[in-house]
Design an enzyme around this catalytic site. Sequence first.
Site, PDB file in Angstrom:
ATOM      1  N   LYS A   1       0.802  -1.228   0.000  1.00 57.12           N
ATOM      2  CA  LYS A   1       0.000   0.000   0.000  1.00 57.12           C
ATOM      3  C   LYS A   1       0.837   1.282   0.000  1.00 57.12           C
ATOM      4  O   LYS A   1       0.374   2.346   0.401  1.00 57.12           O
ATOM      5  CB  LYS A   1      -1.022   0.054   1.172  1.00 57.12           C
ATOM      6  CG  LYS A   1      -1.841  -1.184   1.391  1.00 57.12           C
ATOM      7  CD  LYS A   1      -2.359  -1.816   0.133  1.00 57.12           C
ATOM      8  CE  LYS A   1      -3.432  -1.015  -0.558  1.00 57.12           C
ATOM      9  NZ  LYS A   1      -3.802  -1.690  -1.859  1.00 57.12           N
ATOM     10  N   SER A   2       2.078   1.139  -0.468  1.00 54.91           N
ATOM     11  CA  SER A   2       2.980   2.298  -0.465  1.00 54.91           C
ATOM     12  C   SER A   2       3.194   2.886  -1.852  1.00 54.91           C
ATOM     13  O   SER A   2       3.920   3.877  -1.996  1.00 54.91           O
ATOM     14  CB  SER A   2       4.346   1.877   0.108  1.00 54.91           C
ATOM     15  OG  SER A   2       4.196   1.396   1.416  1.00 54.91           O
TER      16      SER A   2
ATOM     17  N   TRP B   1       1.801   1.829  -8.731  1.00 48.39           N
ATOM     18  CA  TRP B   1       2.264   3.053  -9.408  1.00 48.39           C
ATOM     19  C   TRP B   1       3.620   2.779 -10.078  1.00 48.39           C
ATOM     20  O   TRP B   1       3.834   3.100 -11.239  1.00 48.39           O
ATOM     21  CB  TRP B   1       2.392   4.165  -8.363  1.00 48.39           C
ATOM     22  CG  TRP B   1       2.284   5.557  -8.869  1.00 48.39           C
ATOM     23  CD1 TRP B   1       2.232   5.964 -10.162  1.00 48.39           C
ATOM     24  CD2 TRP B   1       2.203   6.741  -8.068  1.00 48.39           C
ATOM     25  NE1 TRP B   1       2.125   7.334 -10.222  1.00 48.39           N
ATOM     26  CE2 TRP B   1       2.107   7.835  -8.954  1.00 48.39           C
ATOM     27  CE3 TRP B   1       2.208   6.995  -6.697  1.00 48.39           C
ATOM     28  CZ2 TRP B   1       2.014   9.154  -8.495  1.00 48.39           C
ATOM     29  CZ3 TRP B   1       2.113   8.309  -6.249  1.00 48.39           C
ATOM     30  CH2 TRP B   1       2.024   9.364  -7.139  1.00 48.39           C
TER      31      TRP B   1
ATOM     32  N   TRP C   1       0.443  -7.224 -12.648  1.00 51.82           N
ATOM     33  CA  TRP C   1       1.062  -8.360 -11.947  1.00 51.82           C
ATOM     34  C   TRP C   1       1.805  -9.290 -12.907  1.00 51.82           C
ATOM     35  O   TRP C   1       2.558 -10.145 -12.471  1.00 51.82           O
ATOM     36  CB  TRP C   1       0.023  -9.141 -11.139  1.00 51.82           C
ATOM     37  CG  TRP C   1      -1.095  -9.710 -11.965  1.00 51.82           C
ATOM     38  CD1 TRP C   1      -1.093 -10.872 -12.681  1.00 51.82           C
ATOM     39  CD2 TRP C   1      -2.399  -9.136 -12.158  1.00 51.82           C
ATOM     40  NE1 TRP C   1      -2.296 -11.062 -13.310  1.00 51.82           N
ATOM     41  CE2 TRP C   1      -3.108 -10.016 -13.009  1.00 51.82           C
ATOM     42  CE3 TRP C   1      -3.027  -7.972 -11.703  1.00 51.82           C
ATOM     43  CZ2 TRP C   1      -4.428  -9.749 -13.402  1.00 51.82           C
ATOM     44  CZ3 TRP C   1      -4.338  -7.721 -12.091  1.00 51.82           C
ATOM     45  CH2 TRP C   1      -5.022  -8.596 -12.940  1.00 51.82           C
TER      46      TRP C   1
ATOM     47  N   HIS D   1       7.430  -7.712  -1.835  1.00 49.89           N
ATOM     48  CA  HIS D   1       7.033  -7.083  -0.567  1.00 49.89           C
ATOM     49  C   HIS D   1       7.873  -7.633   0.582  1.00 49.89           C
ATOM     50  O   HIS D   1       7.611  -7.323   1.743  1.00 49.89           O
ATOM     51  CB  HIS D   1       5.565  -7.381  -0.252  1.00 49.89           C
ATOM     52  CG  HIS D   1       4.567  -6.605  -1.059  1.00 49.89           C
ATOM     53  ND1 HIS D   1       4.694  -5.257  -1.334  1.00 49.89           N
ATOM     54  CD2 HIS D   1       3.383  -6.979  -1.623  1.00 49.89           C
ATOM     55  CE1 HIS D   1       3.649  -4.856  -2.037  1.00 49.89           C
ATOM     56  NE2 HIS D   1       2.848  -5.873  -2.229  1.00 49.89           N
TER      57      HIS D   1
ATOM     58  N   SER E   1      -4.957   3.115   3.745  1.00 48.25           N
ATOM     59  CA  SER E   1      -5.094   2.424   2.468  1.00 48.25           C
ATOM     60  C   SER E   1      -5.267   0.919   2.706  1.00 48.25           C
ATOM     61  O   SER E   1      -6.116   0.268   2.084  1.00 48.25           O
ATOM     62  CB  SER E   1      -3.853   2.718   1.614  1.00 48.25           C
ATOM     63  OG  SER E   1      -3.951   2.097   0.371  1.00 48.25           O
TER      64      SER E   1
ATOM     65  N   TYR F   1       6.286   8.083  -1.657  1.00 45.14           N
ATOM     66  CA  TYR F   1       4.983   8.278  -2.315  1.00 45.14           C
ATOM     67  C   TYR F   1       4.674   9.774  -2.345  1.00 45.14           C
ATOM     68  O   TYR F   1       4.203  10.314  -3.344  1.00 45.14           O
ATOM     69  CB  TYR F   1       3.939   7.510  -1.501  1.00 45.14           C
ATOM     70  CG  TYR F   1       2.529   7.595  -2.002  1.00 45.14           C
ATOM     71  CD1 TYR F   1       1.993   6.608  -2.832  1.00 45.14           C
ATOM     72  CD2 TYR F   1       1.682   8.642  -1.612  1.00 45.14           C
ATOM     73  CE1 TYR F   1       0.674   6.677  -3.262  1.00 45.14           C
ATOM     74  CE2 TYR F   1       0.372   8.715  -2.043  1.00 45.14           C
ATOM     75  CZ  TYR F   1      -0.122   7.734  -2.872  1.00 45.14           C
ATOM     76  OH  TYR F   1      -1.431   7.800  -3.297  1.00 45.14           O
TER      77      TYR F   1
HETATM   78  P1  A3P Z   1      -5.062   4.737  -1.521  1.00 46.06           P
HETATM   79  O1  A3P Z   1      -5.735   3.531  -0.973  1.00 46.06           O
HETATM   80  O2  A3P Z   1      -4.643   5.708  -0.446  1.00 46.06           O
HETATM   81  O3  A3P Z   1      -5.844   5.417  -2.600  1.00 46.06           O
HETATM   82  P2  A3P Z   1      -0.015  -0.450  -3.629  1.00 46.06           P
HETATM   83  O4  A3P Z   1      -0.015  -0.404  -5.104  1.00 46.06           O
HETATM   84  O5  A3P Z   1       1.355  -0.488  -3.001  1.00 46.06           O
HETATM   85  O6  A3P Z   1      -0.938  -1.504  -3.103  1.00 46.06           O
HETATM   86  O7  A3P Z   1      -0.601   0.954  -3.120  1.00 46.06           O
HETATM   87  C1  A3P Z   1      -1.942   1.302  -3.384  1.00 46.06           C
HETATM   88  C2  A3P Z   1      -2.109   2.763  -3.076  1.00 46.06           C
HETATM   89  O8  A3P Z   1      -1.396   3.532  -4.062  1.00 46.06           O
HETATM   90  C3  A3P Z   1      -3.568   3.195  -3.132  1.00 46.06           C
HETATM   91  O9  A3P Z   1      -3.679   4.268  -2.188  1.00 46.06           O
HETATM   92  C4  A3P Z   1      -3.660   3.687  -4.586  1.00 46.06           C
HETATM   93  O10 A3P Z   1      -4.744   4.537  -4.824  1.00 46.06           O
HETATM   94  C5  A3P Z   1      -2.325   4.419  -4.675  1.00 46.06           C
HETATM   95  N1  A3P Z   1      -1.918   4.705  -6.067  1.00 46.06           N
HETATM   96  C6  A3P Z   1      -1.765   3.839  -7.089  1.00 46.06           C
HETATM   97  N2  A3P Z   1      -1.423   4.501  -8.218  1.00 46.06           N
HETATM   98  C7  A3P Z   1      -1.382   5.811  -7.906  1.00 46.06           C
HETATM   99  C8  A3P Z   1      -1.130   7.008  -8.646  1.00 46.06           C
HETATM  100  N3  A3P Z   1      -0.896   6.986  -9.945  1.00 46.06           N
HETATM  101  N4  A3P Z   1      -1.157   8.196  -7.977  1.00 46.06           N
HETATM  102  C9  A3P Z   1      -1.413   8.233  -6.661  1.00 46.06           C
HETATM  103  N5  A3P Z   1      -1.688   7.143  -5.903  1.00 46.06           N
HETATM  104  C10 A3P Z   1      -1.670   5.945  -6.526  1.00 46.06           C
END
Ligand code: A3P
Length: 291
Positions: free
Chosen positions: A48-49, A53, A76, A103, A133, A188
């Site tokens: 969730k970091s 992205w 994935w 992870h 998140s 992030y």
């Molecule tokens: P939120 O739940 O706060 O919206 P991971 O991919 O490590 O599981 O992290 C998921 C988090 O990254 C989610 O946060 C998701 O919305 C956020 N995220 C993914 N792509 C993003 C982007 N392009 N810009 C900003 N946040 C992004």
Amino acid sequence: MSCNQEIKKYFVYHGIFLPKMAYSENSLNYFKAFKIQEDDIFITTYPKSGTTWMQEIIPLILSGGDFTPVQTIPNWERVPWVEEKRAAQLIDKLGSPRALASHMPYHLMPSTFFSSKAKIIYVTRNPKDVLVSSFHFHRMASFLDDPGTFEEFAEKFLAGQVFFGKWTDHVKSWRNPEIGDRILYITYEEMIQDLRGAIGRILCFLGRQLSADALDRVTEHCQFKNMKQNTMSNYSLVPKHLMDSSKSHFFRKGNVGDWKNHFSPELEMKFNAAIHEEMKETGINFPWDEK
Ligand code: A3P
């Protein structure tokens, strides 16, 4: 959530909870024996970091700004997690250099990782926003424990009784000085603040280039509002019984500071104290740390 249900969904690997749906003894044996290639690029994160992205940004850098991979291959598959059950099958299909995700904490990486030249991009996010998140992700992902109330989930998060264990242990493990300049630390928050600049740092680190125009297009594509629409990245391909977007979207808010909408003043104090206690010897200062 009762203990029995917890035991049903997770198993414990070196003290870390892993959901049985995605990890198995076989997948972890594959991971332990995994042969690193010198030009591998690893995205390593606490969940969730900002993993997804990076699974968009790195392939776009490697393709020189060609959108085909991110528009045709699920995240994935284009950047597989090496410890997951489907890794063996997916990694075989990758060209070189391979972009891989993990992870895992540093000390549990495959033995060939430590002596390799593989590059690592480690994304860190404010643990309060990670908690938020993760809480919503637990609400929508049937392969994870029901989070209970936010306060209950915060307790579990601080105790490391969530998938991939304690945030502090993970972050500290990846600050190991023996990794040297093979690792790029990026937050992030800095990606939110200046995505183009952050991609520029990654380009330098990987020794790659994009024209100014390609960099603009990649930056635009990787904005939250645009990635949220990409069916190859927004997890809409995953069946509803595994990820139920009527409970929460994977691309939920994508912002900094949503924790302020979730934390009571009491929880904030408790959370800050717990994280501070575990991080105080490290000398690491994050932009979100209280001054
Ligand atoms: P939120 O739940 O706060 O919206 P991971 O991919 O490590 O599981 O992290 C998921 C988090 O990254 C989610 O946060 C998701 O919305 C956020 N995220 C993914 N792509 C993003 C982007 N392009 N810009 C900003 N946040 C992004």
